[in-house]
Design a protein around this motif. Structure first.
Motif, PDB file in Angstrom:
ATOM      1  N   ASP A  14      29.298   6.522  14.167  1.00 54.52           N
ATOM      2  CA  ASP A  14      29.970   6.530  12.863  1.00 54.52           C
ATOM      3  C   ASP A  14      30.090   5.118  12.299  1.00 54.52           C
ATOM      4  N   GLU A  15      30.431   4.154  13.159  1.00 53.84           N
ATOM      5  CA  GLU A  15      30.562   2.765  12.703  1.00 53.84           C
ATOM      6  C   GLU A  15      29.204   2.218  12.252  1.00 53.84           C
ATOM      7  N   ILE A  16      28.161   2.548  12.995  1.00 55.67           N
ATOM      8  CA  ILE A  16      26.818   2.091  12.626  1.00 55.67           C
ATOM      9  C   ILE A  16      26.402   2.718  11.296  1.00 55.67           C
ATOM     10  N   GLN A  17      26.765   3.991  11.090  1.00 62.05           N
ATOM     11  CA  GLN A  17      26.445   4.657   9.813  1.00 62.05           C
ATOM     12  C   GLN A  17      27.161   3.981   8.652  1.00 62.05           C
ATOM     13  N   LYS A  18      28.425   3.577   8.872  1.00 62.92           N
ATOM     14  CA  LYS A  18      29.163   2.876   7.819  1.00 62.92           C
ATOM     15  C   LYS A  18      28.478   1.550   7.476  1.00 62.92           C
ATOM     16  N   LEU A  19      28.014   0.829   8.511  1.00 63.67           N
ATOM     17  CA  LEU A  19      27.284  -0.418   8.276  1.00 63.67           C
ATOM     18  C   LEU A  19      26.008  -0.152   7.483  1.00 63.67           C
ATOM     19  N   THR A  20      25.288   0.909   7.878  1.00 65.73           N
ATOM     20  CA  THR A  20      24.047   1.259   7.190  1.00 65.73           C
ATOM     21  C   THR A  20      24.312   1.536   5.722  1.00 65.73           C
ATOM     22  N   ASP A  21      25.367   2.314   5.439  1.00 63.00           N
ATOM     23  CA  ASP A  21      25.721   2.625   4.047  1.00 63.00           C
ATOM     24  C   ASP A  21      26.062   1.349   3.280  1.00 63.00           C
ATOM     25  N   LYS A  22      26.824   0.464   3.921  1.00 62.94           N
ATOM     26  CA  LYS A  22      27.241  -0.786   3.276  1.00 62.94           C
ATOM     27  C   LYS A  22      26.027  -1.628   2.882  1.00 62.94           C
ATOM     28  N   TYR A  23      25.081  -1.792   3.815  1.00 65.84           N
ATOM     29  CA  TYR A  23      23.924  -2.639   3.533  1.00 65.84           C
ATOM     30  C   TYR A  23      22.948  -1.966   2.574  1.00 65.84           C
ATOM     31  N   THR A  24      22.877  -0.649   2.588  1.00 71.51           N
ATOM     32  CA  THR A  24      22.038   0.066   1.622  1.00 71.51           C
ATOM     33  C   THR A  24      22.574  -0.147   0.214  1.00 71.51           C
ATOM     34  N   VAL A  25      23.902  -0.104   0.057  1.00 70.76           N
ATOM     35  CA  VAL A  25      24.519  -0.349  -1.251  1.00 70.76           C
ATOM     36  C   VAL A  25      24.234  -1.792  -1.700  1.00 70.76           C
ATOM     37  N   GLU A  26      24.306  -2.749  -0.768  1.00 74.81           N
ATOM     38  CA  GLU A  26      24.014  -4.152  -1.117  1.00 74.81           C
ATOM     39  C   GLU A  26      22.571  -4.298  -1.596  1.00 74.81           C
ATOM     40  N   ILE A  27      21.645  -3.620  -0.924  1.00 78.27           N
ATOM     41  CA  ILE A  27      20.232  -3.664  -1.320  1.00 78.27           C
ATOM     42  C   ILE A  27      20.076  -3.072  -2.720  1.00 78.27           C
ATOM     43  N   ASP A  28      20.743  -1.946  -2.970  1.00 78.25           N
ATOM     44  CA  ASP A  28      20.662  -1.304  -4.282  1.00 78.25           C
ATOM     45  C   ASP A  28      21.229  -2.198  -5.381  1.00 78.25           C
ATOM     46  N   LYS A  29      22.331  -2.924  -5.070  1.00 82.03           N
ATOM     47  CA  LYS A  29      22.913  -3.841  -6.059  1.00 82.03           C
ATOM     48  C   LYS A  29      21.932  -4.960  -6.397  1.00 82.03           C
ATOM     49  N   ALA A  30      21.317  -5.541  -5.360  1.00 83.45           N
ATOM     50  CA  ALA A  30      20.354  -6.625  -5.582  1.00 83.45           C
ATOM     51  C   ALA A  30      19.158  -6.116  -6.386  1.00 83.45           C
ATOM     52  N   LEU A  31      18.710  -4.900  -6.085  1.00 78.10           N
ATOM     53  CA  LEU A  31      17.588  -4.297  -6.811  1.00 78.10           C
ATOM     54  C   LEU A  31      17.948  -4.094  -8.282  1.00 78.10           C
ATOM     55  N   ALA A  32      19.123  -3.551  -8.553  1.00 80.10           N
ATOM     56  CA  ALA A  32      19.549  -3.305  -9.935  1.00 80.10           C
ATOM     57  C   ALA A  32      19.634  -4.622 -10.719  1.00 80.10           C
ATOM     58  N   ALA A  33      20.155  -5.658 -10.071  1.00 81.88           N
ATOM     59  CA  ALA A  33      20.259  -6.961 -10.735  1.00 81.88           C
ATOM     60  C   ALA A  33      18.873  -7.516 -11.063  1.00 81.88           C
ATOM     61  N   LYS A  34      17.940  -7.384 -10.138  1.00 82.19           N
ATOM     62  CA  LYS A  34      16.585  -7.902 -10.363  1.00 82.19           C
ATOM     63  C   LYS A  34      15.869  -7.099 -11.449  1.00 82.19           C
ATOM     64  N   GLU A  35      16.051  -5.775 -11.451  1.00 86.66           N
ATOM     65  CA  GLU A  35      15.443  -4.942 -12.491  1.00 86.66           C
ATOM     66  C   GLU A  35      15.976  -5.341 -13.867  1.00 86.66           C
ATOM     67  N   ALA A  36      17.286  -5.550 -13.960  1.00 86.34           N
ATOM     68  CA  ALA A  36      17.869  -5.969 -15.242  1.00 86.34           C
ATOM     69  C   ALA A  36      17.308  -7.328 -15.663  1.00 86.34           C
ATOM     70  N   ASP A  37      17.152  -8.211 -14.690  1.00 83.11           N
ATOM     71  CA  ASP A  37      16.607  -9.535 -14.955  1.00 83.11           C
ATOM     72  C   ASP A  37      15.156  -9.443 -15.455  1.00 83.11           C
ATOM     73  N   LEU A  38      14.383  -8.565 -14.849  1.00 85.32           N
ATOM     74  CA  LEU A  38      12.983  -8.408 -15.245  1.00 85.32           C
ATOM     75  C   LEU A  38      12.840  -7.803 -16.652  1.00 85.32           C
ATOM     76  N   MET A  39      13.723  -6.887 -16.985  1.00 83.01           N
ATOM     77  CA  MET A  39      13.613  -6.221 -18.287  1.00 83.01           C
ATOM     78  C   MET A  39      14.234  -7.020 -19.427  1.00 83.01           C
ATOM     79  N   ALA A  40      15.016  -8.049 -19.103  1.00 85.93           N
ATOM     80  CA  ALA A  40      15.599  -8.897 -20.147  1.00 85.93           C
ATOM     81  C   ALA A  40      14.499  -9.690 -20.832  1.00 85.93           C
ATOM     82  N   VAL A  41      14.483  -9.664 -22.127  1.00 85.55           N
ATOM     83  CA  VAL A  41      13.412 -10.347 -22.860  1.00 85.55           C
ATOM     84  C   VAL A  41      13.838 -11.752 -23.230  1.00 85.55           C
TER      85      VAL A  41
END
Length: 185
Positions: free
Chosen positions: A158-185
């Protein structure tokens, strides 16, 4: 024992996240930043070294990088290394400094870069899930060897799953920020 496995898994997940963020920084947006040239290698007296070890890399303005070699003979080698890199940049010598203008990104190129970034994000998520799998296998082996109880194994997973969820969310945040950066004109 459980804490050791958890700590090890968390360190590995953190390294995966950092590697992903490093990969993201190499994906070029319309703006200039000195990190773009970090992985470009220059022949320096027979050995390949990063540009930052043979020249001063600065921002001239928002769309131009300036590279000033510490030794005059390195000017042509650095210019050639930047031109031959896979970055699609066209440097120009101006006396003792090399100016590297950042070309504008077309809509099609932006979409291609977003596909690349999403692929990198999925690779990072897979790495995090593999770390989770390895940690869970360690728990199962400890349970099989009767070193821990079933409750301990379940708690650890359960603790490992919580860590996995936490780092997956961090990856998604970084991805969203980069996508916004790429689409900014």
């Amino acid at each position: 024992m459980i804490n050791d496995i958890k700590k090890s898994a968390e360190q590995k997940m953190q390294k995966s996240l950092e590697a992903f963020k490093t990969d993201l920084s190499k994906v070029r947006t319309g703006r200039a930043h000195t990190g773009i040239l970090d992985h470009v290698m220059v022949d320096y007296y027979g050995s390949d070294v990063p540009i930052s070890q043979v020249a001063n890399v600065t921002l001239v303005d928002a769309r131009t990088i300036g590279v000033q070699p510490w030794e005059k003979p390195m000017l042509a080698k650095i210019e050639k290394a930047i031109r031959d890199s896979d970055l699609g940049l066209n440097p120009a010598s101006m006396g003792e400094i090399i100016r590297v203008p950042m070309p504008m990104l077309t809509e099609e190129r932006r979409r291609d870069l977003i596909k690349v970034v999403r692929g990198e994000a999925e690779g990072a998520r897979v790495a995090v899930r593999n770390i989770r799998r390895d940690a869970n296998n360690e728990f199962k082996n400890l349970l099989k060897d009767k070193a821990i109880t079933e409750d301990d194994e379940r708690r650890g997973q359960d603790e490992i799953q919580k860590l996995t969820d936490k780092y997956t969310v961090e990856i998604d945040k970084a991805l969203a920020a980069k996508e916004a950066d790429l689409m900014a004109v």
